[in-house]
Design a protein around this motif. Structure first.
Motif, PDB file in Angstrom:
ATOM      1  N   THR A   1      72.276  30.883  24.616  1.00 20.53           N
ATOM      2  CA  THR A   1      71.635  31.081  23.306  1.00 20.53           C
ATOM      3  C   THR A   1      72.691  31.298  22.217  1.00 20.53           C
ATOM      4  N   ARG A   2      73.778  31.991  22.546  1.00 23.08           N
ATOM      5  CA  ARG A   2      74.855  32.183  21.564  1.00 23.08           C
ATOM      6  C   ARG A   2      75.508  30.854  21.207  1.00 23.08           C
ATOM      7  N   ALA A   3      75.629  29.976  22.217  1.00 21.86           N
ATOM      8  CA  ALA A   3      76.261  28.675  21.967  1.00 21.86           C
ATOM      9  C   ALA A   3      75.431  27.818  21.019  1.00 21.86           C
ATOM     10  N   LEU A   4      74.145  28.120  20.896  1.00 27.53           N
ATOM     11  CA  LEU A   4      73.300  27.360  19.969  1.00 27.53           C
ATOM     12  C   LEU A   4      73.665  27.642  18.517  1.00 27.53           C
ATOM     13  N   ARG A   5      74.164  28.834  18.246  1.00 29.69           N
ATOM     14  CA  ARG A   5      74.569  29.239  16.892  1.00 29.69           C
ATOM     15  C   ARG A   5      73.473  28.973  15.855  1.00 29.69           C
ATOM     16  N   GLY A   6      72.244  29.331  16.231  1.00 27.17           N
ATOM     17  CA  GLY A   6      71.129  29.205  15.304  1.00 27.17           C
ATOM     18  C   GLY A   6      70.505  27.831  15.235  1.00 27.17           C
ATOM     19  N   ARG A   7      71.038  26.877  15.997  1.00 24.31           N
ATOM     20  CA  ARG A   7      70.480  25.521  15.961  1.00 24.31           C
ATOM     21  C   ARG A   7      69.195  25.446  16.801  1.00 24.31           C
ATOM     22  N   GLU A   8      68.327  24.544  16.408  1.00 17.48           N
ATOM     23  CA  GLU A   8      67.096  24.316  17.156  1.00 17.48           C
ATOM     24  C   GLU A   8      67.419  23.671  18.504  1.00 17.48           C
ATOM     25  N   LEU A   9      66.716  24.130  19.533  1.00 17.54           N
ATOM     26  CA  LEU A   9      66.864  23.540  20.855  1.00 17.54           C
ATOM     27  C   LEU A   9      65.752  22.522  21.068  1.00 17.54           C
ATOM     28  N   HIS A  10      66.124  21.305  21.442  1.00 17.76           N
ATOM     29  CA  HIS A  10      65.144  20.253  21.702  1.00 17.76           C
ATOM     30  C   HIS A  10      65.106  19.945  23.198  1.00 17.76           C
TER      31      HIS A  10
ATOM     32  N   ARG B   1      61.862  38.330  24.971  1.00 16.20           N
ATOM     33  CA  ARG B   1      60.779  37.346  25.115  1.00 16.20           C
ATOM     34  C   ARG B   1      61.165  36.251  26.105  1.00 16.20           C
ATOM     35  N   LEU B   2      62.423  35.825  26.073  1.00 17.93           N
ATOM     36  CA  LEU B   2      62.887  34.770  26.968  1.00 17.93           C
ATOM     37  C   LEU B   2      62.824  35.215  28.423  1.00 17.93           C
ATOM     38  N   LEU B   3      63.290  36.417  28.708  1.00 16.52           N
ATOM     39  CA  LEU B   3      63.289  36.907  30.086  1.00 16.52           C
ATOM     40  C   LEU B   3      61.885  37.130  30.615  1.00 16.52           C
ATOM     41  N   GLY B   4      60.921  37.270  29.712  1.00 15.78           N
ATOM     42  CA  GLY B   4      59.533  37.421  30.139  1.00 15.78           C
ATOM     43  C   GLY B   4      58.981  36.175  30.810  1.00 15.78           C
TER      44      GLY B   4
ATOM     45  N   PHE C   1      50.407  23.121  29.811  1.00 14.13           N
ATOM     46  CA  PHE C   1      51.734  23.506  30.270  1.00 14.13           C
ATOM     47  C   PHE C   1      52.785  23.181  29.222  1.00 14.13           C
ATOM     48  N   ASP C   2      52.588  22.136  28.469  1.00 12.10           N
ATOM     49  CA  ASP C   2      53.526  21.795  27.407  1.00 12.10           C
ATOM     50  C   ASP C   2      53.653  22.945  26.413  1.00 12.10           C
ATOM     51  N   ALA C   3      52.540  23.626  26.154  1.00 11.93           N
ATOM     52  CA  ALA C   3      52.570  24.776  25.247  1.00 11.93           C
ATOM     53  C   ALA C   3      53.394  25.917  25.845  1.00 11.93           C
ATOM     54  N   VAL C   4      53.286  26.114  27.151  1.00 10.32           N
ATOM     55  CA  VAL C   4      54.071  27.159  27.820  1.00 10.32           C
ATOM     56  C   VAL C   4      55.560  26.854  27.724  1.00 10.32           C
ATOM     57  N   LEU C   5      55.933  25.607  28.040  1.00 10.53           N
ATOM     58  CA  LEU C   5      57.347  25.239  27.993  1.00 10.53           C
ATOM     59  C   LEU C   5      57.887  25.304  26.564  1.00 10.53           C
ATOM     60  N   ASN C   6      57.065  24.957  25.592  1.00  4.08           N
ATOM     61  CA  ASN C   6      57.499  25.031  24.200  1.00  4.08           C
ATOM     62  C   ASN C   6      57.727  26.477  23.764  1.00  4.08           C
ATOM     63  N   ALA C   7      56.915  27.398  24.290  1.00  4.49           N
ATOM     64  CA  ALA C   7      57.113  28.811  23.982  1.00  4.49           C
ATOM     65  C   ALA C   7      58.434  29.305  24.574  1.00  4.49           C
TER      66      ALA C   7
ATOM     67  N   ALA D   1      61.620  30.742  22.323  1.00  3.01           N
ATOM     68  CA  ALA D   1      62.281  32.027  22.577  1.00  3.01           C
ATOM     69  C   ALA D   1      63.787  31.838  22.759  1.00  3.01           C
ATOM     70  N   LYS D   2      64.175  30.749  23.416  1.00  2.00           N
ATOM     71  CA  LYS D   2      65.609  30.504  23.623  1.00  2.00           C
ATOM     72  C   LYS D   2      66.285  30.115  22.316  1.00  2.00           C
ATOM     73  N   THR D   3      65.586  29.292  21.512  1.00  2.00           N
ATOM     74  CA  THR D   3      66.131  28.916  20.209  1.00  2.00           C
ATOM     75  C   THR D   3      66.374  30.148  19.338  1.00  2.00           C
ATOM     76  N   ALA D   4      65.412  31.067  19.367  1.00  2.00           N
ATOM     77  CA  ALA D   4      65.512  32.274  18.533  1.00  2.00           C
ATOM     78  C   ALA D   4      66.496  33.292  19.084  1.00  2.00           C
ATOM     79  N   GLY D   5      66.928  33.105  20.337  1.00  4.95           N
ATOM     80  CA  GLY D   5      67.817  34.087  20.945  1.00  4.95           C
ATOM     81  C   GLY D   5      67.127  35.398  21.246  1.00  4.95           C
ATOM     82  N   ASP D   6      65.807  35.367  21.372  1.00  2.00           N
ATOM     83  CA  ASP D   6      65.017  36.568  21.658  1.00  2.00           C
ATOM     84  C   ASP D   6      65.035  36.805  23.176  1.00  2.00           C
TER      85      ASP D   6
END
Length: 446
Positions: free
Chosen positions: A384-393, A356-359, A338-344, A348-353
């Motif tokens: 995702t826009r508020a991230l401005r390209g930053r990695e989400l942890h 893929r995110l809505l999937g 499940f950790d792999a699922v949550l990381n995916a 997707a959110k980090t990339a602003g995709d």
């Protein structure tokens, strides 16, 4: 058949049958399996009325009144009652009576203690065949007393059985896949055993520190509707701590509400509210195993330990028909998967995709404010826009798994952008459909 030594003053050796009845054949198992609880550092609405009290015929003798208030500690009354049972099972009737009288003095509203005193005294005059051995009821009053005696026998049986069948050393309920270090405690309830288990989340993992007898709904478990007098099953969280000064005496030492109905319950159309963990009135020590309108009710000293210990919003409460105890390493594969699922999802959110995110979201998704997926997509896009390209942890992750007709994962984590010191605390509910996990609820809790 167990052999017992006669009590001095017994008219027949057959009266020693009481000793086996009191002990419920528990002495060897209790001696081997009862583990000392860790000391409490502090010592180092709609609900039914209380059941009628046992009549004088059932008590068989008056219990001495308390000389002065004893220091009432969690779990102590039950431990002392078990010692009375052990002594009785060994044929040490005089010592059992002394211990029972002392227990009844210190806990004058503990009806099982009163019952033990009455039966042990009665055994001096005639054979006693079972716990609360009184003549067959023949009046309305005696019929009511007989019903209360049946409840007390059930309570005694539940207490003894839970202590005879202790969880294997080092095991935890299967629902606890992972708990964040910020989650300091956890609670699990086994309704089949009328038992609540309190855990401390240590550096080495969950450690069972105490367990208590607990009463559930009059009609049992699997709450589905308002007023059905059932206790819900599922993964819940303590939402607040209610001061007893603001409550009626009925609730005893205080109350800890839980978040029933949770998002899974709401998705299934379940109704009702006001499910609490609470205590008992001043003139009542414990309730029958099935006696509440849906709440979990504990003796006041036991509830006081919880009130001092748990943390609202972060303490999970798992309520199960029957807990499955597993070694922590046995859920490692499920946790990793499940950790792999949550990381995916995070990637997707980090990339602003957005595609893929809505999937990762179920078509029937609803947010905490009842927003459907179409509206929630706008929220996700803004985040995702508020991230401005930053990695989400994702920090301080907790995974709690609930499996019945469906497979559900309750996930809590802190969402922090790279370079930021703080972020939102979110809770998601994921449902497994085939081989895919999908989010059907998401909300901010802090």
């Amino acid at each position: 058949m167990l052999a017992h030594r006669s009590l001095p003053g017994l008219r027949t050796a057959g009266s020693a049958a009481l000793l086996a009845a009191l002990a419920l054949a528990a002495a060897p198992a209790l001696a081997d399996n009862t583990k000392p609880r860790r000391a409490d550092p502090a010592h180092a609405g709609r609900h039914n009325a209380k059941p009628p009290r046992v009549g004088s015929a059932a008590k068989a003798a008056a219990v001495p009144s308390p000389a002065k208030a004893a220091e009432l500690r969690d779990g102590q009354a039950e431990a002392r009652l078990m010692e009375v049972y052990r002594l009785a099972a060994r044929g040490q009737g005089r010592e059992a009576l002394q211990q029972a009288e002392s227990l009844a003095r210190d806990y004058p509203h503990f009806q099982l203690a009163q019952l033990a005193v009455g039966d042990l005294l009665m055994a001096r005059t005639r054979p006693v065949r079972r716990l609360g051995d009184v003549p067959e009821p023949d009046t309305v009053r005696s019929i009511q007393a007989a019903a209360v005696l049946d409840e007390l026998r059930n309570e005694s049986r539940q207490r003894v059985d839970a202590l005879r069948s202790r969880p294997p050393q080092g095991t935890v309920p299967a629902q606890f896949l992972e708990l964040s270090a910020r989650t300091r405690h956890a609670i699990a309830v086994d309704a089949s055993r009328s038992r609540l288990y309190l855990f401390e989340n240590t550096a080495k993992g969950l450690e069972l520190v105490a367990d208590y007898y607990a009463s559930v709904g009059k009609l049992g478990i699997e709450k589905g509707a308002e007023g059905d007098q059932r206790t819900p099953l599922g993964v819940y969280f303590i939402t607040s701590r209610l001061d007893p000064a603001t409550l009626k005496d009925f609730y005893g030492a205080g109350a800890l509400p839980i978040n029933y109905p949770n998002p899974l319950d709401q998705r299934r159309g379940k109704t009702g509210s006001g499910i609490w963990l609470h205590g008992t009135p001043p003139d009542q020590f414990a309730r029958a195993p099935l006696s509440t309108d849906g709440c979990l009710v504990l003796a006041n000293p036991d509830l006081e330990r919880l009130l001092r210990t748990v943390e609202p919003r972060s303490t999970p409460v798992v309520i199960a028909r029957q807990l499955q105890w597993v070694a922590p390493h046995s859920v490692q594969a499920d946790r990793t998967a499940f950790d792999a699922v949550l990381n995916a999802w995070r990637s997707a959110k980090t990339a602003g995709d957005m595609d893929r995110l809505l999937g990762f979201y179920a078509p029937d998704f609803q947010s905490a404010r009842k927003k459907p997926l179409q509206e929630w997509a706008d929220v996700l896009q803004a985040e995702t826009r508020a991230l401005r390209g930053r990695e989400l942890h994702l920090k301080d992750k907790s995974y709690l798994r609930w499996t019945d007709a469906a497979d559900t994962m309750v996930v809590t984590f802190g969402e922090v952008a790279a370079g930021a010191r703080t972020g939102q605390v979110k809770r998601q509910y994921w449902a497994r459909r085939g081989q895919q996990w999908q989010i059907f609820f998401e909300g901010v809790i802090g």
